[in-house]
Design an enzyme around this catalytic site. Structure first.
Site, PDB file in Angstrom:
ATOM      1  N   LEU A   1      -5.968   7.800  -4.326  1.00 47.19           N
ATOM      2  CA  LEU A   1      -4.729   7.359  -4.878  1.00 47.19           C
ATOM      3  C   LEU A   1      -4.744   6.863  -6.300  1.00 47.19           C
ATOM      4  O   LEU A   1      -3.938   7.027  -7.149  1.00 47.19           O
ATOM      5  CB  LEU A   1      -3.787   6.562  -4.239  1.00 47.19           C
ATOM      6  CG  LEU A   1      -3.410   7.053  -2.835  1.00 47.19           C
ATOM      7  CD1 LEU A   1      -2.657   6.217  -1.924  1.00 47.19           C
ATOM      8  CD2 LEU A   1      -2.681   8.301  -2.746  1.00 47.19           C
ATOM      9  N   ASP A   4      -4.395   8.131  11.028  1.00 46.41           N
ATOM     10  CA  ASP A   4      -5.779   7.990  10.628  1.00 46.41           C
ATOM     11  C   ASP A   4      -6.976   8.008  11.681  1.00 46.41           C
ATOM     12  O   ASP A   4      -6.430   7.852  12.798  1.00 46.41           O
ATOM     13  CB  ASP A   4      -5.938   6.605   9.656  1.00 46.41           C
ATOM     14  CG  ASP A   4      -6.926   6.925   8.578  1.00 46.41           C
ATOM     15  OD1 ASP A   4      -7.345   8.025   8.417  1.00 46.41           O
ATOM     16  OD2 ASP A   4      -6.948   6.227   7.509  1.00 46.41           O
ATOM     17  N   ASP A  17     -14.120  11.742  -0.765  1.00 45.39           N
ATOM     18  CA  ASP A  17     -12.814  10.749  -0.895  1.00 45.39           C
ATOM     19  C   ASP A  17     -11.548  11.600  -0.229  1.00 45.39           C
ATOM     20  O   ASP A  17     -11.204  12.682  -0.770  1.00 45.39           O
ATOM     21  CB  ASP A  17     -12.350  10.559  -2.240  1.00 45.39           C
ATOM     22  CG  ASP A  17     -11.474   8.802  -2.284  1.00 45.39           C
ATOM     23  OD1 ASP A  17     -11.139   8.601  -1.140  1.00 45.39           O
ATOM     24  OD2 ASP A  17     -11.790   8.126  -3.014  1.00 45.39           O
ATOM     25  N   LYS A  49     -18.016   6.025  -2.691  1.00 50.28           N
ATOM     26  CA  LYS A  49     -17.114   5.979  -3.964  1.00 50.28           C
ATOM     27  C   LYS A  49     -17.980   6.509  -5.100  1.00 50.28           C
ATOM     28  O   LYS A  49     -17.704   6.643  -6.167  1.00 50.28           O
ATOM     29  CB  LYS A  49     -16.443   4.625  -4.126  1.00 50.28           C
ATOM     30  CG  LYS A  49     -15.505   4.269  -3.174  1.00 50.28           C
ATOM     31  CD  LYS A  49     -14.353   5.083  -3.003  1.00 50.28           C
ATOM     32  CE  LYS A  49     -13.373   4.481  -2.292  1.00 50.28           C
ATOM     33  NZ  LYS A  49     -11.990   5.269  -2.179  1.00 50.28           N
ATOM     34  N   ARG A  64     -15.461  -4.503   4.052  1.00 52.40           N
ATOM     35  CA  ARG A  64     -16.289  -4.157   4.959  1.00 52.40           C
ATOM     36  C   ARG A  64     -17.991  -5.125   4.878  1.00 52.40           C
ATOM     37  O   ARG A  64     -18.923  -4.519   5.220  1.00 52.40           O
ATOM     38  CB  ARG A  64     -16.705  -2.737   5.506  1.00 52.40           C
ATOM     39  CG  ARG A  64     -15.472  -2.184   5.661  1.00 52.40           C
ATOM     40  CD  ARG A  64     -15.454  -0.584   5.908  1.00 52.40           C
ATOM     41  NE  ARG A  64     -14.062  -0.043   5.629  1.00 52.40           N
ATOM     42  CZ  ARG A  64     -13.947   1.366   5.599  1.00 52.40           C
ATOM     43  NH1 ARG A  64     -15.081   2.315   5.818  1.00 52.40           N
ATOM     44  NH2 ARG A  64     -12.663   1.719   5.657  1.00 52.40           N
ATOM     45  N   HIS A  81      -6.163  10.365   6.890  1.00 48.24           N
ATOM     46  CA  HIS A  81      -6.220  10.097   5.508  1.00 48.24           C
ATOM     47  C   HIS A  81      -7.493  10.427   4.842  1.00 48.24           C
ATOM     48  O   HIS A  81      -7.665  10.271   3.812  1.00 48.24           O
ATOM     49  CB  HIS A  81      -5.948   8.715   5.334  1.00 48.24           C
ATOM     50  CG  HIS A  81      -4.237   8.542   5.791  1.00 48.24           C
ATOM     51  ND1 HIS A  81      -3.486   8.294   4.681  1.00 48.24           N
ATOM     52  CD2 HIS A  81      -3.535   8.323   6.786  1.00 48.24           C
ATOM     53  CE1 HIS A  81      -2.207   8.083   5.152  1.00 48.24           C
ATOM     54  NE2 HIS A  81      -2.409   7.929   6.394  1.00 48.24           N
ATOM     55  N   ASP A 141       1.067  41.027  28.164  1.00 52.25           N
ATOM     56  CA  ASP A 141       0.501  39.709  27.532  1.00 52.25           C
ATOM     57  C   ASP A 141       0.173  39.995  25.995  1.00 52.25           C
ATOM     58  O   ASP A 141       0.040  39.000  25.568  1.00 52.25           O
ATOM     59  CB  ASP A 141      -0.531  39.470  28.170  1.00 52.25           C
ATOM     60  CG  ASP A 141      -1.990  40.156  27.962  1.00 52.25           C
ATOM     61  OD1 ASP A 141      -1.672  41.262  28.127  1.00 52.25           O
ATOM     62  OD2 ASP A 141      -2.827  39.530  27.609  1.00 52.25           O
ATOM     63  N   GLY A 197       0.793  -1.117   0.071  1.00 58.89           N
ATOM     64  CA  GLY A 197       0.032   0.101  -0.072  1.00 58.89           C
ATOM     65  C   GLY A 197       0.874   1.252   0.055  1.00 58.89           C
ATOM     66  O   GLY A 197       2.079   1.109   0.070  1.00 58.89           O
ATOM     67  N   GLU A 227      -2.523   7.269  -9.507  1.00 62.25           N
ATOM     68  CA  GLU A 227      -1.847   6.041 -10.164  1.00 62.25           C
ATOM     69  C   GLU A 227      -2.188   5.787 -11.868  1.00 62.25           C
ATOM     70  O   GLU A 227      -1.250   5.570 -12.473  1.00 62.25           O
ATOM     71  CB  GLU A 227      -2.081   4.579  -9.331  1.00 62.25           C
ATOM     72  CG  GLU A 227      -1.513   4.639  -8.126  1.00 62.25           C
ATOM     73  CD  GLU A 227      -2.486   3.760  -7.102  1.00 62.25           C
ATOM     74  OE1 GLU A 227      -1.956   3.518  -5.918  1.00 62.25           O
ATOM     75  OE2 GLU A 227      -3.189   2.880  -7.539  1.00 62.25           O
ATOM     76  N   TYR A 265      -2.026  45.649  32.773  1.00 60.13           N
ATOM     77  CA  TYR A 265      -2.978  45.012  34.082  1.00 60.13           C
ATOM     78  C   TYR A 265      -3.687  43.854  33.548  1.00 60.13           C
ATOM     79  O   TYR A 265      -3.574  42.737  33.841  1.00 60.13           O
ATOM     80  CB  TYR A 265      -4.079  46.339  34.340  1.00 60.13           C
ATOM     81  CG  TYR A 265      -4.936  45.877  34.972  1.00 60.13           C
ATOM     82  CD1 TYR A 265      -4.584  46.031  36.330  1.00 60.13           C
ATOM     83  CD2 TYR A 265      -6.379  45.675  34.697  1.00 60.13           C
ATOM     84  CE1 TYR A 265      -5.771  45.631  37.339  1.00 60.13           C
ATOM     85  CE2 TYR A 265      -7.258  45.328  35.912  1.00 60.13           C
ATOM     86  CZ  TYR A 265      -6.906  45.320  36.897  1.00 60.13           C
ATOM     87  OH  TYR A 265      -7.940  44.819  37.817  1.00 60.13           O
TER      88      TYR A 265
HETATM   89  C1  GDG Z   1      -7.755   6.112   2.420  1.00 58.90           C
HETATM   90  C2  GDG Z   1      -8.362   7.413   2.148  1.00 58.90           C
HETATM   91  C3  GDG Z   1      -6.858   8.145   0.588  1.00 58.90           C
HETATM   92  C4  GDG Z   1      -7.099  -0.923  -5.181  1.00 58.90           C
HETATM   93  N1  GDG Z   1      -7.718  -2.147  -5.769  1.00 58.90           N
HETATM   94  C5  GDG Z   1      -6.638  -2.995  -6.034  1.00 58.90           C
HETATM   95  C6  GDG Z   1      -5.562  -2.362  -5.526  1.00 58.90           C
HETATM   96  N2  GDG Z   1      -5.899  -1.177  -5.117  1.00 58.90           N
HETATM   97  C7  GDG Z   1      -4.941  -0.157  -4.398  1.00 58.90           C
HETATM   98  C8  GDG Z   1      -4.773   1.038  -5.338  1.00 58.90           C
HETATM   99  C9  GDG Z   1      -4.520   2.144  -4.250  1.00 58.90           C
HETATM  100  C10 GDG Z   1      -5.423   1.634  -3.174  1.00 58.90           C
HETATM  101  O1  GDG Z   1      -5.673   0.437  -3.210  1.00 58.90           O
HETATM  102  C11 GDG Z   1      -6.497   2.667  -2.863  1.00 58.90           C
HETATM  103  O2  GDG Z   1      -6.187   3.768  -2.770  1.00 58.90           O
HETATM  104  P1  GDG Z   1      -7.195   4.880  -2.372  1.00 58.90           P
HETATM  105  O3  GDG Z   1      -6.568   6.160  -1.973  1.00 58.90           O
HETATM  106  O4  GDG Z   1      -8.167   4.938  -3.183  1.00 58.90           O
HETATM  107  O5  GDG Z   1      -7.864   4.630  -0.848  1.00 58.90           O
HETATM  108  P2  GDG Z   1      -7.793   3.968   0.509  1.00 58.90           P
HETATM  109  O6  GDG Z   1      -6.201   3.571   0.725  1.00 58.90           O
HETATM  110  O7  GDG Z   1      -8.455   2.639   0.781  1.00 58.90           O
HETATM  111  O8  GDG Z   1      -7.917   4.886   1.698  1.00 58.90           O
HETATM  112  C12 GDG Z   1      -8.213   7.817   0.936  1.00 58.90           C
HETATM  113  C13 GDG Z   1      -5.813   7.177   0.973  1.00 58.90           C
HETATM  114  O9  GDG Z   1      -6.240   6.520   2.658  1.00 58.90           O
HETATM  115  C14 GDG Z   1      -4.608   7.625   1.357  1.00 58.90           C
HETATM  116  O10 GDG Z   1      -4.431   8.584   2.171  1.00 58.90           O
HETATM  117  O11 GDG Z   1      -6.467   8.528  -0.794  1.00 58.90           O
HETATM  118  O12 GDG Z   1      -8.998   8.683   0.346  1.00 58.90           O
HETATM  119  O13 GDG Z   1     -10.006   6.882   2.262  1.00 58.90           O
HETATM  120  O14 GDG Z   1      -3.316   2.231  -4.016  1.00 58.90           O
HETATM  121  O15 GDG Z   1      -3.684   0.806  -6.332  1.00 58.90           O
HETATM  122  N3  GDG Z   1      -4.233  -2.864  -5.804  1.00 58.90           N
HETATM  123  C15 GDG Z   1      -4.054  -3.959  -6.402  1.00 58.90           C
HETATM  124  N4  GDG Z   1      -5.203  -4.626  -6.795  1.00 58.90           N
HETATM  125  C16 GDG Z   1      -6.378  -3.956  -6.607  1.00 58.90           C
HETATM  126  O16 GDG Z   1      -7.277  -4.798  -7.178  1.00 58.90           O
HETATM  127  N5  GDG Z   1      -3.033  -4.569  -6.677  1.00 58.90           N
END
Ligand code: GDG
Length: 757
Positions: free
Chosen positions: A377, A142, A373, A279, A312, A166, A680, A29, A381, A500
């Site tokens: 990320l 977080d 959100d 989402k 969840r 986050h 002060d 992650g 990406e 004062y």
């Molecule tokens: C929090 C906040 C904030 C997803 N599906 C697959 C997969 N992923 C990876 C992605 C990405 C990560 O999971 C999801 O990143 P997000 O930013 O969308 O959200 P979270 O990490 O759940 O949550 C969010 C983040 O923290 C960081 O601060 O952006 O807003 O909610 O990296 O690549 N990776 C693989 N297969 C999948 O099917 N390999």
């Protein structure tokens, strides 16, 4: 090498049971990558839940988990099944998650879950306290651990603590719904540095702090008790190289080839999210449905690959969402599908990294439309993987990432029509424009990576530590105080400048109620009784009030910051020719603002007008004060007046009147052997400014100041004067000790009685 401790709900290694054996799976992650990037500069240990409930492990397995994790610098915090249910699925995911993402209708308020949240945060605190060294930085992550900063602060007062959220921090109107909002704010404020993804979240947090604690910030700096807390935005980046570099790898190329074969000439719309109601997956599908209805010519030519990661699954709202999603996809595929063409290709599982990168790379349109959100990320990406620069990102304005990715097509995720149009625009955008937009974003993403984010945050923590040290160097320590007392005792002539309000007496709601208590009056009289002491009370108050409250004392009084002076045993006289005609212009403006601000009032002095807002709602007071300042600013130049902002007060007075002038006048009157000035607020800075290097200048309460030293409270000034008055009375000085006792300082009272005994 510097050391730090990372604390997050989950460890970067997932532990699970498979039959009788234990499985360890490293997470790739974003956070883990960010932390790894620090390994050159820092050594760190990571504390968190390993993902398996305590009851599931035998004692031998527990030992195995501890040992194996230790090899990866991880320390497990074990939670029971009950903890996981109430703290994690309960408070974190049924209360904080929905509320902070603006879903109050999904939010559950249960005291049992809150208790569990507190208990688990305590458990984390125990583990941190057990390993933290005196110089370790502690970085907490977080929403599951928002109480932890303050808990650690209480356990290790000198700890250097950072906290990063986050997810979004909501506006106060949402946050106030939480019954435990005060505890949460106090919990976070235990940190030295508080980070969010965007300035909007920073603003929301600061506004909640102001509403709930009254603490106001200056450019994100907050004074909490005697500490400085910095609140700032640190937008999290990605491991850019990992995504852009992967496209050239053989496995990824193979996936790209497979997809090409499978999709034929069909264009690809792609989205990936955890299956979560935040989402906007249903809204996104409805927009796609509307798109196909509006532009049927795209049937058979475009496919939506929708990847939803199970999440969840034990929480009701997630189960309901899954059912709705299944139904909606069935409906779209049923109504628009053709032989040999299915509009939505739905994958309800996670996929390997290589397949994900291939889809990022190939997507003609990435449709990322969360309703809320923290950052997102995925959007970053996806752009990183577009080495050829082609493809269009449609991004929700409700994602934190939108504030950094302005070249994407930004949409409101609730605006179906806007999304329909954005899909059309994206599919028809010329490749040159796609490349131009993506290249700009790529340059930024390549610069501000997750490594940079992590370094920036820890550097920020270092800077705040330095700032705190600079301030605390000036704190009047016991040793400095003793030196001051020795200098005082040795001097044949001593000059005191004492402000004062806020210096000799604490602030009260209404300025007219801040009259001196008899202890203060008796104490000042005792101090003034020493013929070597010249005491000047220098205040912003009007002369009538000062006469009523302090007129019987053998001290010099200065009113309205230096406009009036009443020498010891003399009568009031005005200093210099002062104009007052400006009041007729400024007074009506101030009165208008009083009408608009419940609790505010205007105080008229001979040569000044003061707007007070101590009794007003703190947030409103802050806004109105700035508005009033702006309104008055238009007149300032012509009228030779100055506008001064103090503690819940905005004062307008003649430019030539300030405490500095009067201080200078008195400094020149004699060759003083000892000088002490205490104040002060901003008006006292003029006084501190003109004092020579030998003088003792003391600011009450920490903060940036020209004073040499700071003390925490009014009680400390009174304690200091008490010690001096004790020295001033040659024998049996107990009565002076009693006199300057601060009414609120009950702990000091005990000390005094001991000394007297
Ligand atoms: C929090 C906040 C904030 C997803 N599906 C697959 C997969 N992923 C990876 C992605 C990405 C990560 O999971 C999801 O990143 P997000 O930013 O969308 O959200 P979270 O990490 O759940 O949550 C969010 C983040 O923290 C960081 O601060 O952006 O807003 O909610 O990296 O690549 N990776 C693989 N297969 C999948 O099917 N390999």
């Amino acid at each position: 090498m510097n050391r730090f401790i990372v604390v997050s709900n989950r460890l970067p290694v997932k532990v699970s049971k498979q039959g009788k054996s234990i499985c360890f799976q490293s997470s790739a992650g974003g956070l883990a990558t960010g932390m790894k990037s620090l390994a050159d500069t820092y050594s760190y240990r990571w504390l968190g839940w390993p993902g398996v409930a305590r009851e599931q492990l035998s004692s031998a397995q527990t030992a195995e988990v501890v040992d194996t994790l230790a090899q990866q610098n991880c320390l497990p915090v074990f939670l029971s099944q009950r903890d996981v249910e109430d703290y994690y699925h309960g408070f974190a995911n049924r209360t904080i998650w929905p509320l902070f993402h603006y879903f109050p209708q999904n939010t559950v308020y249960e005291d049992r879950c809150w208790q569990s949240y507190r208990d688990v945060n305590e458990r984390f605190c125990d583990e941190v306290a057990a390993i933290a060294g005196p110089d370790d930085r502690i970085w907490i992550h977080d929403y599951q651990l928002m109480l932890l900063p303050q808990m650690i602060r209480e356990r290790i007062p000198g700890a250097l603590i950072g906290f990063f959220l986050h997810i979004p921090f909501p506006s106060y109107e949402i946050f106030r719904l939480l019954p435990w909002r005060d505890d949460i704010v106090r919990g976070i404020l235990g940190a030295d540095l508080v980070g969010f993804h965007t300035y909007d979240y920073v603003r929301h947090f600061l506004s909640s702090v102001c509403r709930l604690t009254g603490a106001e910030h200056t450019l994100g700096d907050l004074h909490v008790a005697d500490r400085l807390v910095k609140v700032d935005a640190f937008p999290m980046g990605i491991d850019y190289e990992k995504f852009s570099g992967a496209v050239g790898r053989e496995e990824v190329k193979r996936e790209i080839e497979n997809n090409r074969r499978e999709m034929g000439s069909c264009r690809i719309i792609f989205s990936v999210d955890r299956l979560d109601y935040t989402k906007g997956i249903l809204q996104r599908l409805e927009a796609f449905d509307a798109f196909l209805t509006r532009y049927p010519e795209y049937k058979g030519k475009v496919r939506f690959i929708l990847l939803a990661i199970p999440s969840r699954t034990s929480v009701d709202h997630y189960q309901m969402l899954k059912e709705q999603l299944d139904g909606l996809i069935g409906k779209i595929n049923g109504s628009h599908g053709l032989l040999g063409w299915t509009p939505v290709l739905y994958l309800y599982r996670s996929i390997p990294f290589e397949k994900l990168v291939a889809l990022y790379h190939q997507a003609d349109v990435a449709l990322i439309t969360p309703l809320r959100d923290g950052m997102n990320l995925v959007a970053k990406e996806c752009i990183a993987a577009k080495c050829h620069g082609r493809g269009v990102l449609i991004l929700s304005e409700m994602a934190g990432a939108a504030s950094e990715m302005g070249e994407a097509l930004i949409v409101n995720p609730n605006d179906k029509e806007k999304i329909v149009q954005a899909i059309k625009v994206a599919l028809e955008m010329p490749p040159s424009e796609q490349i131009e937009r993506n290249r700009s974003m790529q340059q930024r993403l390549g610069r501000y990576t997750v490594a940079r984010w992590a370094h920036d945050f820890l550097d920020g923590l270092g800077e705040i530590q330095k700032k705190q040290r600079d301030l605390s160097v000036r704190k009047l320590s016991d040793a400095l105080r003793d030196r001051l007392l020795r200098d005082y005792a040795a001097a044949a002539s001593r000059l005191f400048f004492l402000d004062y309000d806020g210096t000799l007496v604490d602030f009260v709601d209404r300025p007219e109620k801040a009259e001196p208590d008899s202890a203060l009056l008796d104490g000042l009289r005792a101090l003034a009784a020493d013929g070597r002491n010249e005491i000047i009370i220098i205040s912003g108050r009007d002369k009538t009030t000062l006469t009523r409250w302090l007129g019987a004392l053998p001290v010099t009084l200065i009113a309205e910051h230096g406009a009036w002076v009443r020498p010891k045993n003399g009568s009031w006289r005005v200093i210099g020719p002062l104009r007052n005609d400006w009041k007729d212009i400024i007074r009506p403006i101030m009165e208008l603002f009083v009408d608009r601000t419940p609790g505010a009032s205007v105080e008229e002095k001979n040569f000044a007008l003061a707007w007070h807002c101590r009794k007003s709602d703190p947030e409103l007071a802050r806004v109105r004060t700035q508005e009033l300042k702006a309104a008055i600013a238009n007149f300032v130049e012509n009228l030779e007046i100055g506008v001064y902002e103090g503690n819940k007060i905005l004062e307008v007075k003649n430019l030539s009147v300030n405490k500095g002038h009067m201080t200078k006048l008195w400094l020149g009157k004699s060759h003083w052997g000892f000088i002490l000035a205490a104040g002060d607020d901003y008006t006292d800075e003029d006084m501190f400014d003109v004092l020579g290097p030998q003088a003792y200048s003391i600011k009450v309460r920490p903060g940036i100041s020209k004073a040499k030293y700071t003390v925490d409270a009014v009680a400390d000034v009174r304690d200091l004067l008490r010690r001096m008055s004790q020295a001033a009375v040659p024998a049996g000085g107990g009565c002076a000790i009693q006199h300057l006792e601060h009414p609120a300082g009950s702990s000091k009272k005990r000390n005094v009685r001991r000394e007297q005994g």
